[in-house]
Structure formats: C-alpha cells, structure tokens
Design a protein around this motif. Structure first.
Motif, short mmCIF file in Angstrom:
data_model
loop_
_atom_site.label_atom_id
_atom_site.label_comp_id
_atom_site.label_asym_id
_atom_site.label_seq_id
_atom_site.Cartn_x
_atom_site.Cartn_y
_atom_site.Cartn_z
N GLU A 51 20.70 54.95 37.47
CA GLU A 51 21.80 55.83 37.09
C GLU A 51 23.14 55.25 37.52
OE1 GLU A 51 21.15 59.77 38.54
OE2 GLU A 51 19.21 59.95 37.54
N LEU A 52 23.19 54.69 38.71
CA LEU A 52 24.43 54.09 39.20
C LEU A 52 24.87 52.93 38.30
CD1 LEU A 52 26.67 53.93 41.29
CD2 LEU A 52 25.17 52.44 42.65
N GLU A 53 23.94 52.10 37.90
CA GLU A 53 24.27 50.97 37.02
C GLU A 53 24.79 51.46 35.68
OE1 GLU A 53 24.52 47.87 37.61
OE2 GLU A 53 23.42 47.62 39.49
N LEU A 54 24.23 52.54 35.15
CA LEU A 54 24.71 53.11 33.89
C LEU A 54 26.14 53.62 34.02
CD1 LEU A 54 21.54 55.02 32.66
CD2 LEU A 54 22.54 52.95 31.67
N VAL A 55 26.42 54.29 35.14
CA VAL A 55 27.78 54.81 35.37
C VAL A 55 28.77 53.66 35.51
CG1 VAL A 55 29.23 56.09 37.01
CG2 VAL A 55 26.99 56.99 36.36
N VAL A 56 28.40 52.65 36.27
CA VAL A 56 29.28 51.49 36.45
C VAL A 56 29.50 50.77 35.12
CG1 VAL A 56 29.46 49.22 37.55
CG2 VAL A 56 28.76 51.20 38.90
N ALA A 57 28.45 50.59 34.35
CA ALA A 57 28.58 49.92 33.05
C ALA A 57 29.47 50.72 32.12
CB ALA A 57 27.20 49.72 32.42
N ALA A 58 29.32 52.03 32.12
CA ALA A 58 30.15 52.88 31.25
C ALA A 58 31.60 52.84 31.69
CB ALA A 58 29.62 54.31 31.26
N ALA A 59 31.85 52.94 32.98
CA ALA A 59 33.23 52.97 33.48
C ALA A 59 33.93 51.62 33.29
CB ALA A 59 33.24 53.35 34.96
N THR A 60 33.27 50.53 33.63
CA THR A 60 33.90 49.22 33.47
C THR A 60 34.05 48.86 32.00
OG1 THR A 60 31.77 48.11 33.74
CG2 THR A 60 33.17 48.33 35.70
N GLY A 61 33.10 49.29 31.18
CA GLY A 61 33.22 49.06 29.74
C GLY A 61 34.42 49.79 29.16
N ALA A 82 34.50 51.16 19.82
CA ALA A 82 33.76 49.97 19.39
C ALA A 82 33.68 48.95 20.51
CB ALA A 82 34.41 49.37 18.15
N TRP A 83 34.82 48.67 21.16
CA TRP A 83 34.82 47.73 22.29
C TRP A 83 33.91 48.24 23.40
CZ3 TRP A 83 36.21 42.89 23.08
CH2 TRP A 83 37.16 42.31 22.25
N TRP A 84 34.02 49.54 23.71
CA TRP A 84 33.22 50.10 24.79
C TRP A 84 31.73 49.94 24.50
CZ3 TRP A 84 29.64 54.05 24.76
CH2 TRP A 84 29.15 54.41 26.02
N ALA A 85 31.32 50.26 23.28
CA ALA A 85 29.90 50.17 22.93
C ALA A 85 29.38 48.74 23.09
CB ALA A 85 29.68 50.66 21.50
N VAL A 86 30.12 47.79 22.60
CA VAL A 86 29.70 46.38 22.72
C VAL A 86 29.63 45.97 24.18
CG1 VAL A 86 30.42 44.01 22.25
CG2 VAL A 86 30.51 45.71 20.43
N LEU A 87 30.66 46.30 24.95
CA LEU A 87 30.69 45.89 26.36
C LEU A 87 29.62 46.62 27.19
CD1 LEU A 87 34.55 45.74 26.76
CD2 LEU A 87 32.96 43.80 26.67
N PHE A 88 29.38 47.87 26.88
CA PHE A 88 28.34 48.64 27.58
C PHE A 88 26.97 48.03 27.34
CE2 PHE A 88 25.32 52.24 27.70
CZ PHE A 88 25.50 52.63 29.02
N VAL A 89 26.66 47.74 26.09
CA VAL A 89 25.36 47.14 25.76
C VAL A 89 25.25 45.74 26.38
CG1 VAL A 89 23.95 46.25 23.85
CG2 VAL A 89 25.01 48.51 23.69
N LEU A 90 26.33 44.96 26.31
CA LEU A 90 26.31 43.62 26.91
C LEU A 90 26.06 43.69 28.41
CD1 LEU A 90 26.76 40.63 26.24
CD2 LEU A 90 29.15 40.97 26.83
N ALA A 123 37.63 47.98 30.34
CA ALA A 123 37.82 46.74 29.58
C ALA A 123 38.18 47.02 28.13
CB ALA A 123 36.56 45.88 29.66
N ALA A 124 37.65 48.07 27.54
CA ALA A 124 37.97 48.42 26.16
C ALA A 124 39.43 48.83 26.02
CB ALA A 124 37.05 49.55 25.68
N VAL A 125 39.92 49.62 26.96
CA VAL A 125 41.34 50.01 26.95
C VAL A 125 42.21 48.77 27.13
CG1 VAL A 125 43.11 51.32 28.19
CG2 VAL A 125 40.90 52.37 27.69
#
Length: 161
Positions: A30-40, A12-20, A43-45
């Motif tokens: 593609e790079l921005e998507l990978v960075v957003a997914a990894a940092t999300g 849930a945290w990851w989804a919110v942070l990824f979309v934000l 931050a979720a953990v």
C-alpha cells in the motif's frame, strides 16, 4: 493550454509514470502504491509545466515531436561517426571536431533543441545567441562530422550553415 487539455495531459503523464514506477517495484504494498501515485502526480504536473515553458503547449506534431522522432537516428549516426573517429585515432591519424554555427528555425525553443543536440554523441551546444527578428536563435555547436544529422535538419529546416 486550456484547463481541459492540461487535465488530460496531467492524467496521461500520471498514468504512464505510475505504471512505469510499478514495473520497477518488486513487492507492491500500500505504501508503494501511495508513493508511486504521489510522485507520478508531481512529475506529471512538472512535465506539463515544462511543456508550457517550452512554448510547445498548443502544437500538435510540431517541430519538437519531429525532433524527438529524429533523435534516435541522430544517436545511431553519431555513434557510427564516433566509432570511425576512434578507429582513425587508434591508427595514429588525427581527427578533430570543429565548432559550427547552427541557426534554429523561428519558433524552435532553444532550450529543448540544445538538450536534444547535446544528448547525441556527435554534437554539443556551447553557446546560444538570440537570432535577429523573425529568425531563430543561433547556436554554437561542437560537431564531430561534416554532415548534418536528420535531427539538425528538423531543428534548423536544412542543416548547418
């Protein structure tokens, strides 16, 4: 927190942070998507670790949730107090804050309570002392006004002492 609850919380945290994160990217690559997914995910953990460390992991709608809901009202009330104090000072009248002891309800995490109180314009925590057995911690708070906000009421069970 059990594993299933932790996984749901992290997702849930990851989804919110990824979309934000995606909302603030002008060109999605593609790079921005990978960075957003990894940092999300990172931050979720971290958010789940903070929840576990705060001692609120198993509480649904506990004092921290009520305190978060009361926080915007406290910010508005304290902003009004600060504006009134500024007007008095401009007119040449003295206005001073004062230090107040605030006893938290038993089981209320002092770390997040201090963060919420200090994030309002009318109060900041300067000291935390452990409370007696069965009681909450005692905070020394510099306050702007005489009356307690709804946030303080939620954290203490009744306001200032």
């Amino acid at each position: 927190m059990r594993w299933s609850g932790a996984v749901v919380n992290i997702v849930a945290w990851w989804a919110v942070l990824f979309v934000l994160n995606l909302m603030f990217i002008s060109t999605v690559s593609e790079l921005e998507l990978v960075v957003a997914a990894a940092t999300g995910l990172l931050a979720a953990v971290a958010a789940c670790a903070v929840i576990k460390a705060s001692g609120t992991a198993g509480s649904r709608g506990g004092p921290w949730a009520r305190a978060l809901l009361a926080w915007p009202g406290a910010v508005l009330a304290d902003t009004g107090r600060l504006a009134a104090a500024t007007v008095r000072a401009v007119r040449g009248r003295k206005f001073r804050g004062r230090f107040q002891k605030v006893e938290l309800k038993a089981g209320t995490g002092s770390a997040w309570a201090c963060a919420l109180l200090s994030a309002t314009p009318g109060a900041y925590v300067v000291d935390v002392r452990p409370g007696a057995a069965g009681f909450g911690d005692v905070l020394t708070v510099h306050v702007l006004g005489d009356s307690a906000t709804a946030l303080e009421g939620v954290l203490t069970g009744g306001g200032r002492s």
